[in-house]
Scaffold this motif. Sequence first.
Motif, PDB file in Angstrom:
ATOM      1  N   ASP A 134       0.823  -1.278  -0.270  1.00  0.00           N
ATOM      2  CA  ASP A 134       0.172   0.101   0.162  1.00  0.00           C
ATOM      3  C   ASP A 134       0.727   1.445  -0.112  1.00  0.00           C
ATOM      4  OD1 ASP A 134      -2.203  -1.056   0.210  1.00  0.00           O
ATOM      5  OD2 ASP A 134      -2.863  -0.654   2.318  1.00  0.00           O
ATOM      6  N   VAL A 135       1.915   1.138  -1.202  1.00  0.00           N
ATOM      7  CA  VAL A 135       2.872   2.558  -0.682  1.00  0.00           C
ATOM      8  C   VAL A 135       2.027   3.978  -0.920  1.00  0.00           C
ATOM      9  CG1 VAL A 135       4.362   3.691  -2.283  1.00  0.00           C
ATOM     10  CG2 VAL A 135       4.481   0.911  -2.554  1.00  0.00           C
ATOM     11  N   GLU A 136       0.700   3.717  -1.542  1.00  0.00           N
ATOM     12  CA  GLU A 136       0.147   5.927  -1.435  1.00  0.00           C
ATOM     13  C   GLU A 136      -0.806   5.529  -0.531  1.00  0.00           C
ATOM     14  OE1 GLU A 136      -0.923   2.840  -4.120  1.00  0.00           O
ATOM     15  OE2 GLU A 136      -1.024   3.380  -5.663  1.00  0.00           O
ATOM     16  N   LEU A 137      -1.354   4.885   0.344  1.00  0.00           N
ATOM     17  CA  LEU A 137      -1.738   4.701   1.604  1.00  0.00           C
ATOM     18  C   LEU A 137      -1.750   5.877   2.192  1.00  0.00           C
ATOM     19  CD1 LEU A 137      -4.339   3.867   3.697  1.00  0.00           C
ATOM     20  CD2 LEU A 137      -2.688   2.150   4.300  1.00  0.00           C
ATOM     21  N   GLY A 138      -2.608   7.144   2.860  1.00  0.00           N
ATOM     22  CA  GLY A 138      -2.562   7.911   3.560  1.00  0.00           C
ATOM     23  C   GLY A 138      -1.782   9.221   2.924  1.00  0.00           C
ATOM     24  N   LEU A 139      -1.127   9.276   1.637  1.00  0.00           N
ATOM     25  CA  LEU A 139      -0.090  10.297   1.447  1.00  0.00           C
ATOM     26  C   LEU A 139      -0.372  10.953   0.391  1.00  0.00           C
ATOM     27  CD1 LEU A 139       3.102   8.240   0.667  1.00  0.00           C
ATOM     28  CD2 LEU A 139       2.809   9.663   2.609  1.00  0.00           C
ATOM     29  N   PRO A 140      -1.175  12.210   0.310  1.00  0.00           N
ATOM     30  CA  PRO A 140      -1.661  12.818  -0.935  1.00  0.00           C
ATOM     31  C   PRO A 140      -0.392  12.839  -2.099  1.00  0.00           C
ATOM     32  CG  PRO A 140      -0.022  14.334   0.653  1.00  0.00           C
ATOM     33  CD  PRO A 140       0.124  12.976   1.627  1.00  0.00           C
ATOM     34  N   ALA A 141      -0.667  13.498  -3.181  1.00  0.00           N
ATOM     35  CA  ALA A 141      -0.083  13.006  -4.368  1.00  0.00           C
ATOM     36  C   ALA A 141       1.546  13.128  -4.398  1.00  0.00           C
ATOM     37  CB  ALA A 141      -0.554  13.507  -5.747  1.00  0.00           C
ATOM     38  N   ALA A 142       1.746  14.777  -4.443  1.00  0.00           N
ATOM     39  CA  ALA A 142       3.216  14.843  -3.935  1.00  0.00           C
ATOM     40  C   ALA A 142       3.529  14.416  -3.192  1.00  0.00           C
ATOM     41  CB  ALA A 142       3.128  16.801  -2.749  1.00  0.00           C
ATOM     42  N   ASP A 187      10.155   8.195  -4.709  1.00  0.00           N
ATOM     43  CA  ASP A 187      11.382   8.152  -4.891  1.00  0.00           C
ATOM     44  C   ASP A 187      12.639   7.795  -4.404  1.00  0.00           C
ATOM     45  OD1 ASP A 187      11.214  10.021  -7.346  1.00  0.00           O
ATOM     46  OD2 ASP A 187      11.196  12.023  -6.033  1.00  0.00           O
ATOM     47  N   LEU A 188      12.124   7.198  -2.973  1.00  0.00           N
ATOM     48  CA  LEU A 188      12.671   6.194  -1.970  1.00  0.00           C
ATOM     49  C   LEU A 188      12.906   5.278  -2.315  1.00  0.00           C
ATOM     50  CD1 LEU A 188      13.450   5.977   1.302  1.00  0.00           C
ATOM     51  CD2 LEU A 188      11.540   5.799   1.753  1.00  0.00           C
ATOM     52  N   LEU A 189      12.146   4.249  -2.667  1.00  0.00           N
ATOM     53  CA  LEU A 189      12.173   3.172  -3.405  1.00  0.00           C
ATOM     54  C   LEU A 189      12.691   3.173  -4.612  1.00  0.00           C
ATOM     55  CD1 LEU A 189       8.294   2.082  -3.188  1.00  0.00           C
ATOM     56  CD2 LEU A 189       9.692   1.919  -1.073  1.00  0.00           C
ATOM     57  N   ARG A 190      12.368   4.333  -4.959  1.00  0.00           N
ATOM     58  CA  ARG A 190      13.307   3.626  -6.653  1.00  0.00           C
ATOM     59  C   ARG A 190      14.951   3.733  -5.967  1.00  0.00           C
ATOM     60  NH1 ARG A 190      10.009   7.704  -8.643  1.00  0.00           N
ATOM     61  NH2 ARG A 190       8.631   7.167 -10.636  1.00  0.00           N
ATOM     62  N   ARG A 191      15.683   4.527  -5.061  1.00  0.00           N
ATOM     63  CA  ARG A 191      16.595   4.845  -4.089  1.00  0.00           C
ATOM     64  C   ARG A 191      17.193   3.729  -3.619  1.00  0.00           C
ATOM     65  NH1 ARG A 191      14.683   9.854  -2.367  1.00  0.00           N
ATOM     66  NH2 ARG A 191      14.826   9.068  -0.682  1.00  0.00           N
ATOM     67  N   LEU A 192      16.083   3.033  -2.578  1.00  0.00           N
ATOM     68  CA  LEU A 192      16.506   1.819  -2.541  1.00  0.00           C
ATOM     69  C   LEU A 192      16.686   0.306  -3.553  1.00  0.00           C
ATOM     70  CD1 LEU A 192      14.011   1.079  -0.015  1.00  0.00           C
ATOM     71  CD2 LEU A 192      16.362   2.310   0.899  1.00  0.00           C
ATOM     72  N   ALA A 193      16.434   0.577  -4.487  1.00  0.00           N
ATOM     73  CA  ALA A 193      16.484  -0.764  -5.757  1.00  0.00           C
ATOM     74  C   ALA A 193      17.643   0.103  -6.027  1.00  0.00           C
ATOM     75  CB  ALA A 193      14.904   0.147  -6.499  1.00  0.00           C
ATOM     76  N   ALA A 194      17.817   1.050  -6.864  1.00  0.00           N
ATOM     77  CA  ALA A 194      19.164   1.783  -7.326  1.00  0.00           C
ATOM     78  C   ALA A 194      20.149   1.511  -6.619  1.00  0.00           C
ATOM     79  CB  ALA A 194      19.276   3.227  -8.045  1.00  0.00           C
TER      80      ALA A 194
END
Length: 265
Positions: A195-203, A210-217
């Motif tokens: 549930d990555v989007e849960l409780g988060l506004p669009a921004a 971006d955080l998950l991208r950095r962890l993957a990178a």
Amino acid sequence: MPRRRSAPGRSDDEGAAVHAERLGLVGPHGPVFTDVRLDAAPGALVAAEGPAGSGRTCLLLALTGRMKPSSGRAEVGGHPLPKKMAAVRRISGVGSMPGVTDLDPSLSVAEHLRERVLLQRRFVGRPGALLLPRRRRAADVRERAHAALDAVGLDPDELPKGSRTRVRDLERLDELRLSLALALVAEPRVLAVDDVELGLPAAEREAAWDLLRRLAAAGTTVLAACTQAPPDAVVVRTRPDHETDRPEREEGEESGDAFAETGRA
């Protein structure tokens, strides 16, 4: 990222490849997900896309060795599922997963991190670590906690009460960061995030991706459940396009039912 210990013939600084072919899971109430196909390289960002109740959470738990699939086959880091579920659990971690890995709202950031590091060392780490001098053990706790916080971009100095800030006082994005930091203490090669989007506004949703991208990178293979995948992710859908007659569940309900349906691993 915390530094991993390498096994002979393999670098643990890399994530694990994840493959699935016609993977399916049947629970007491019928099919949870069916015919899942996935081919992700080490260090990939994988988005399990689908509406609430479509089996996203259970798919993440199956691919991290915490649920036994009913059909098909999968392989994570060279370990076949379901035959080597314990081996997959050892190289994988579960970050934010409502109803499964909920944080204690009364504990502080520092308390959560200290507890996780101590548990990791006690039950997973080298037995000899328990014999280290007290000062050395305390330094180890601080080092591993700081490395995990750095990896997710959570600076305790920017929190309302520093590292003493309690979970109930955290913003949703910082709570997500803390959940991921706790999972990273174990230095997983695969990290599941629900549930990555849960409780988060669009921004803030974009900041989370971006955080998950950095962890993957940085080398960790990331498996993230969502309703809408970003364009740069490897996408696996938990509901076939033709399946439209399955009743919807409320957001977060699947997570709470996940272990109840198949049993804890």
